[in-house]
Design a protein around this motif. Structure first.
Motif, PDB file in Angstrom:
ATOM      1  N   GLU A   1      -2.790  -7.403  -2.353  1.00 15.81           N
ATOM      2  CA  GLU A   1      -4.413  -7.243  -2.472  1.00 15.81           C
ATOM      3  C   GLU A   1      -4.686  -6.220  -3.478  1.00 15.81           C
TER       4      GLU A   1
ATOM      5  N   ASP B   1       0.911  -5.693  -5.323  1.00 14.98           N
ATOM      6  CA  ASP B   1       0.537  -5.688  -3.873  1.00 14.98           C
ATOM      7  C   ASP B   1      -0.236  -6.943  -3.850  1.00 14.98           C
TER       8      ASP B   1
ATOM      9  N   GLN C   1       0.780  -1.298   0.055  1.00 12.02           N
ATOM     10  CA  GLN C   1       0.121  -0.088  -0.007  1.00 12.02           C
ATOM     11  C   GLN C   1       0.977   1.343   0.057  1.00 12.02           C
TER      12      GLN C   1
HETATM   13 MG   LIG Z   1      -1.309  -3.824   2.186  1.00 13.17          MG
END
Ligand SMILES: [Mg+2]
Ligand SMILES: Nc1nc2c(ncn2[C@@H]2O[C@H](COP(=O)(O)OP(=O)(O)OP(=O)(O)O)[C@@H](O)[C@H]2O)c(=O)[nH]1
Length: 468
Positions: free
Chosen positions: A54, A52, A10
Motif C-alpha cells: 500500500e 510496500d 510499514q
Molecule cells: Mg502495511
C-alpha cells in the motif's frame, strides 16, 4: 563498497527511514556504503529499495525525507523514485497473501529495482533487509523476496533486521507470521537481527522518560545500535592473558588490504566481516543488539560517561540476557567453570545461575580512547560454548558517535532472542491445534504442511540455542 537496504512493509519502511537519518546525522559526511551521489545534480540518494503493497507509508517517508532531511553541511539526502515498488492494497496481516500472491506478482518489478541499485555500487557488499515479522507484507512478501535474492545473488550477504511484535498481541495471527518468517529467514538469510518492540518500548518509558512511545520513538532507539555497527570502524586486538590477539585483529593484517584506510588500521567490511565473525555456523543465525549508554538525549550534555562504567553495564546485560541497564540482576555471575552449561544449571538446584550463552560476539566501541579500553570481560570462556575457540571480535573508532561522547554496541549470536521464539511456538501450536484462522492462509494456496515444517524448523532453532 555499497550496501543496498531493502525496506519492506510499514515497519520496515519506517525503520529504514530512521536508519538513514541516523547514518546521515551521525557522521561528518554521508557514508558512501549507504548513500550515493546521483549524476547530474549531485544530489545524495539513499542506497535503498522501498517496497510496500500500500502506498501510504512510502509516500509518508519520501515526504519526510524531503521536508525534514538530516543535514550534513547543508547537504540533504532523498530516496530515489526508481527504487519504489508499491501496489493498491496491503496484505492485511496475512502472511500467505504476501508470500503466495504479492510476492510472485511483484517479483519482476522488485528485482528490477534491486538490480538497478546494485549496479550503482562500485563494489557490492550485500543486502540489509528491514521488515516486521507480524504483518503480511514485510513478513510474507519479505520471506519470498529474501529467497529470490539468494537465488539471484547467491554469493551476496543478506542481513535481516526484523521487528518482533509486542507479545501482548497487536495482530491476532502474529505468532503464525513470526514463526513462518523466522523459519524462512533461517534457510535463506545469512544473519537475522531480532528487535523486540516490547523491549524498545520499556527502554523508552523507563530510561528515556518517554511516557507513551510512538513508533518513531521505538525506531529512533532501535537504529542507534544498528548505526553504531554499520558506520566505519577498525579491528582492534583484545589482549587478554589467555588470548593475546583476536582472530579479527590479525585477520586484518593479511586479508583486508582492500579495506585498509590511511592510518594503516584494518577497516571492518560491512557485511562480510560482520557475518563471518558472528554467523559462521549455519545453525546459528539469530542475533541480538545491546547498546549503551541509554539516557535521554537532553541529558547527554550533562552526563559524564566512563568506559569502565558503560562496559560494566553492557557486560552484565550480556551475561543476564537483559536489554536494558535498569533493573538488571547484578547477582547473576558467571559460573566457576567454563564447562558449566545452562542445562546443568536448570537441572541442579545447587547452581543458582543461568547465563546467556553466545556462539560469538562482536563489540563495537566509539569515542575517545576506544582503541585502548579493556574488553577482556567480554572474551571470558564461560560466556561461550567450549567448542568455540575465538568467540569475540572487537572493533573501534575514535570518532564521536552522533551526540554520544562514547558508545558501545554488542551484537551477539546468543540465547536471549530465542526465548520469544519459544513463547511464540507455544501459542502458535495452540492456535494450530484449534485450526484458528487457517482458512485465511489456505485461501492463498498455503498448505497445512507448510505450518508443520515452519514450526519444526523454529523448534530446531530453539533447541540448538538452548543446549549451547
Ligand atoms: Mg502495511
Ligand atoms: N518498531 C516498529 N514496529 C512497527 C512499526 N510499524 C509497524 N510495526 C510493527 O509491525 C507489526 C505489523 O506489521 P506491519 O509492518 O505494519 O505490516 P506490513 O509489513 O505493512 O504488512 P501488511 O500491512 O499486512 O501488508 C506490528 O507488530 C507493529 O507493532 C514501526 O514503525 N516501528
Amino acid at each position: 563498497m555499497g550496501v543496498v537496504v531493502v525496506q519492506l512493509g510499514q515497519g520496515g519502511n519506517q525503520m529504514g527511514y530512521a536508519l538513514f537519518r541516523c547514518l546521515a546525522s551521525a557522521s561528518n559526511s554521508f557514508p558512501d556504503q549507504f548513500f550515493r551521489s546521483s549524476d547530474k545534480k549531485g544530489k545524495t540518494k539513499a542506497r535503498a529499495v522501498i517496497i510496500d503493497m500500500e502506498p501510504k507509508v512510502i509516500h509518508g517517508i519520501i515526504g519526510r525525507a524531503k521536508s525534514a532531511p538530516a543535514q550534513i553541511n547543508r547537504a540533504v539526502w532523498t530516496y530515489d523514485a526508481r527504487g519504489v515498488v508499491t501496489g493498491d492494497s496491503g496484505s492485511g496481516n496475512n502472511w500467505a497473501r504476501g508470500y503466495y500472491d504479492h510476492g510472485p506478482y511483484n517479483l519482476n518489478s522488485m528485482l528490477k529495482a534491486v538490480r538497478a541499485e546494485v549496479e550503482q555500487c562500485d563494489v557490492f557488499g550485500g543486502f540489509i533487509i528491514l521488515q516486521s515479522m507480524a504483518g503480511g507484507t514485510g513478513a510474507g512478501l519479505g520471506a519470498y523476496l529474501v529467497e529470490a535474492l539468494k537465488d539471484e545473488f547467491p554469493s551476496s550477504f543478506i542481513l535481516c533486521y526484523c521487528i518482533w511484535p509486542y507479545e501482548s498481541g497487536e495482530v491476532i495471527v502474529q505468532n503464525y507470521n513470526v514463526l513462518l518468517t523466522l523459519s524462512h529467514l533461517q534457510s535463506f538469510a545469512d544473519g537475522i537481527i531480532i528487535l523486540q518492540n516490547e523491549q524498545l518500548s520499556i527502554i523508552c518509558r523507563m530510561l528515556l522518560s518517554i511516557q507513551r512511545p510512538s513508533f518513531d520513538d521505538l525506531n529512533e532507539l532501535a537504529v542507534q545500535g544498528l548505526g553504531c555497527i554499520l558506520l566505519p570502524s577498525y579491528w582492534r586486538a583484545i589482549e587478554t592473558s589467555s588470548r593475546p590477539v583476536s582472530r579479527a585483529a590479525s585477520k586484518g593484517d593479511s586479508e583486508s588490504k582492500l579495506s585498509n584506510d590511511n592510518s594503516g588500521q584494518s577497516r571492518v567490511r560491512i557485511l562480510s566481516d560482520l557475518l563471518a565473525s558472528l554467523c559462521f555456523h549455519p545453525g546459528y543465525k539469530v542475533l541480538t543488539l545491546r547498546f549503551t549508554p541509554q539516557v535521554p538525549a537532553q541529558s547527554l550534555a550533562f552526563t559524564n560517561f566512563t568506559w569502565d562504567a558503560q562496559l560494566k553495564y553492557l557486560r552484565q546485560m550480556f551475561i543476564t540476557g537483559a536489554h536494558k541497564e535498569l533493573e538488571m540482576d547484578w547477582n547473576i555471575q558467571l559460573p566457576r567453570s567454563a564447562v558449566h552449561n545452562n542445562k546443568q544449571a536448570m537441572l541442579s538446584p545447587t547452581v543458582p545461575y543461568l547465563v546467556n550463552r553466545s556462539v560469538a560476539s562482536l563489540l563495537i566501541l566509539r569515542g575517545n580512547e576506544s582503541e585502548y579500553v579493556d574488553v577482556s570481560g567480554f572474551a571470558d570462556d564461560r560466556l561461550y560454548p567450549i567448542w568455540q575457540v575465538d568467540p569475540l571480535s572487537v572493533a573501534s573508532s575514535s570518532s564521536m558517535y552522533g551526540q554520544y561522547e562514547l558508545a558501545a554496541c554488542l551484537i551477539s549470536n546468543c540465547q536471549s532472542s530465542v526465548l520469544p521464539a519459544s513463547r511464540a511456538l507455544t501459542k502458535g501450536y495452540k492456535m494450530l491445534a484449534s485450526r484458528a484462522y487457517l482458512h485465511q492462509y489456505f485461501e492463498h494456496g498455503m498448505e497445512h504442511a507448510s505450518f508443520d515444517s515452519a514450526f519444526a524448523s523454529v523448534e530446531d532453532i530453539v533447541c540448538r540455542y538452548s543446549t549451547l
